[in-house]
Each structure stands twice: as structure tokens, then as C-alpha cells.
Write an enzyme that holds these catalytic residues in place. Structure first.
Site, PDB file in Angstrom:
ATOM      1  N   ASN A  87      39.275  46.543  41.435  1.00  0.00           N
ATOM      2  CA  ASN A  87      38.982  46.963  39.896  1.00  0.00           C
ATOM      3  C   ASN A  87      40.193  46.257  39.212  1.00  0.00           C
ATOM      4  OD1 ASN A  87      39.729  48.563  40.944  1.00  0.00           O
ATOM      5  ND2 ASN A  87      39.063  50.059  39.236  1.00  0.00           N
ATOM      6  N   GLU A 122      42.130  45.939  35.563  1.00  0.00           N
ATOM      7  CA  GLU A 122      41.785  47.546  34.564  1.00  0.00           C
ATOM      8  C   GLU A 122      41.816  46.543  33.212  1.00  0.00           C
ATOM      9  OE1 GLU A 122      42.082  51.574  34.821  1.00  0.00           O
ATOM     10  OE2 GLU A 122      40.650  51.433  35.659  1.00  0.00           O
ATOM     11  N   CYS A 158      34.983  44.759  37.441  1.00  0.00           N
ATOM     12  CA  CYS A 158      35.004  46.674  38.551  1.00  0.00           C
ATOM     13  C   CYS A 158      35.418  44.905  39.994  1.00  0.00           C
ATOM     14  CB  CYS A 158      33.327  46.815  38.446  1.00  0.00           C
ATOM     15  SG  CYS A 158      32.942  47.703  37.904  1.00  0.00           S
ATOM     16  N   GLU A 172      33.375  45.045  42.647  1.00  0.00           N
ATOM     17  CA  GLU A 172      32.327  43.601  43.411  1.00  0.00           C
ATOM     18  C   GLU A 172      32.004  42.218  42.544  1.00  0.00           C
ATOM     19  OE1 GLU A 172      32.864  46.840  41.902  1.00  0.00           O
ATOM     20  OE2 GLU A 172      30.939  48.096  43.424  1.00  0.00           O
ATOM     21  N   CYS A 175      27.472  46.298  37.966  1.00  0.00           N
ATOM     22  CA  CYS A 175      27.375  44.699  39.226  1.00  0.00           C
ATOM     23  C   CYS A 175      26.354  44.662  39.704  1.00  0.00           C
ATOM     24  CB  CYS A 175      28.550  45.651  39.755  1.00  0.00           C
ATOM     25  SG  CYS A 175      30.571  45.856  39.207  1.00  0.00           S
TER      26      CYS A 175
HETATM   27  N1  THU Z   1      34.813  50.026  39.079  1.00  0.00           N
HETATM   28  C1  THU Z   1      34.609  49.711  39.998  1.00  0.00           C
HETATM   29  O1  THU Z   1      35.788  48.771  40.495  1.00  0.00           O
HETATM   30  N2  THU Z   1      33.247  49.212  40.845  1.00  0.00           N
HETATM   31  C2  THU Z   1      32.296  50.246  40.284  1.00  0.00           C
HETATM   32  O2  THU Z   1      31.391  49.832  40.437  1.00  0.00           O
HETATM   33  C3  THU Z   1      32.135  51.458  38.857  1.00  0.00           C
HETATM   34  C4  THU Z   1      33.712  51.933  38.840  1.00  0.00           C
HETATM   35  C5  THU Z   1      35.794  50.888  38.672  1.00  0.00           C
HETATM   36  C6  THU Z   1      36.213  49.929  36.776  1.00  0.00           C
HETATM   37  C7  THU Z   1      37.389  51.289  36.835  1.00  0.00           C
HETATM   38  O3  THU Z   1      38.743  50.286  36.613  1.00  0.00           O
HETATM   39  C8  THU Z   1      37.250  52.434  38.023  1.00  0.00           C
HETATM   40  O4  THU Z   1      36.665  51.841  38.649  1.00  0.00           O
HETATM   41  C9  THU Z   1      36.626  53.968  36.616  1.00  0.00           C
HETATM   42  O5  THU Z   1      35.466  53.034  35.937  1.00  0.00           O
END
Ligand code: THU
Length: 138
Positions: free
Chosen positions: A45, A47, A56, A58, A92
Site C-alpha cells: 500500500n 498512502e 492498496c 493488491e 480491490c
Molecule cells: N489497504 C490495502 O492495501 N488493501 C486492502 O485491501 C485494504 C486497505 C490499505 C489502504 C490503506 O493504506 C490502509 O490499508 C488502511 O486502509
């Protein structure tokens, strides 16, 4: 070629999780996507202070794969820094649905590398697919 084991793919997701950029949530996610030809693309992920710009793990992995010519996927492993297994978010799953069928496998791991395995049809039984869209001119 021997089919990649769930454990091996999860290990790659755990390694990818170390690259997570998540200063806002503090939650790290790694993903490893196995393609039909045996190639694995990983992602984490990433941000953004705009929050909405966050991507995310995925989707990072899917975008890496598609942008390098792979569109046929077999499995994805997800590893998260929390106690609950890393279930891909709805966005995702929708994003994955563009490229996978109902037999696609999701290996959802937590911070202790405990994991649950789902098929795509179990995790998203009713999915919005392109066949549902009425295209202009048809
Ligand atoms: N996140 C993911 O990377 N994958 C997911 O399927 C759920 C959420 C990340 C996004 C954000 O950086 C953090 O988790 C909190 O939501």
C-alpha cells in the site's frame, strides 16, 4: 512447472509488506499476485496525504502486472500488519474482477502468517461485470 504453493506466495506478500508506505494509517499491507505463466508481481500500500489518492497493495500488484503485459492471474496472497486476515477491500475485489474468474484464489494472511483461503466466487459472489453494461450502439 510446479504450482506455486500458497505458503510460498504468502512469503512474497510478507516481504512486499516491508515496503509499505503508510504514515497515515500505520497499517502495512503486502500482496503477491501469481500470473498464469508463473510470474509473480508484488505490491504494497502506498498512502497519500490526500487520503483518496492512496493505493492498496493488491491494486499496486495488479497494475504492475498489467502494465508489463500480464492479464491472466491464478492466485493472490495478501499479508497485513494486523491481527485480522487481510481481506481485499471492495474496490480491490472489483479491480481484480476485471481479470479473474470465479476460481481465482485469495490467500489472506495476518501479522502472524496465519491465513485463510477463499475462492473469488466465495468472497464476491455477485460481481458487477462488463456484460452487465449496455454499451451505446449495441
Ligand atoms: N489497504 C490495502 O492495501 N488493501 C486492502 O485491501 C485494504 C486497505 C490499505 C489502504 C490503506 O493504506 C490502509 O490499508 C488502511 O486502509
Amino acid at each position: 512447472m510446479k504450482e506455486m504453493q500458497d505458503r510460498d506466495l504468502l512469503r512474497q506478500a510478507v516481504a512486499a509488506r516491508a515496503f509499505a508506505y503508510s504514515p497515515y494509517s500505520g497499517y502495512q499491507v503486502g500482496a503477491a499476485l501469481l500470473c498464469e505463466d508463473g510470474t509473480v508481481y508484488t505490491g504494497c500500500n502506498v498512502e497519500n496525504i490526500s487520503y483518496g489518492g492512496t493505493i492498496c497493495a493488491e491494486r499496486t500488484a495488479v497494475v504492475k502486472a498489467v502494465s508489463e503485459g500480464r492479464q491472466k492471474f491464478v492466485k493472490i496472497a495478501v499479508s497485513v500488519s494486523g491481527e485480522e486476515p487481510g481481506i481485499p477491500c471492495g474496490l480491490c475485489l472489483q479491480f481484480l474482477s476485471e481479470f479473474v474468474d470465479s476460481e481465482f484464489i485469495l490467500i489472506c494472511g495476518n501479522c502472524r502468517d496465519e491465513y485463510t483461503v477463499y475462492s473469488f466466487k466465495e468472497i464476491l459472489p455477485a460481481v458487477f461485470r462488463s456484460a452487465a453494461v449496455h454499451k451505446a450502439g449495441e
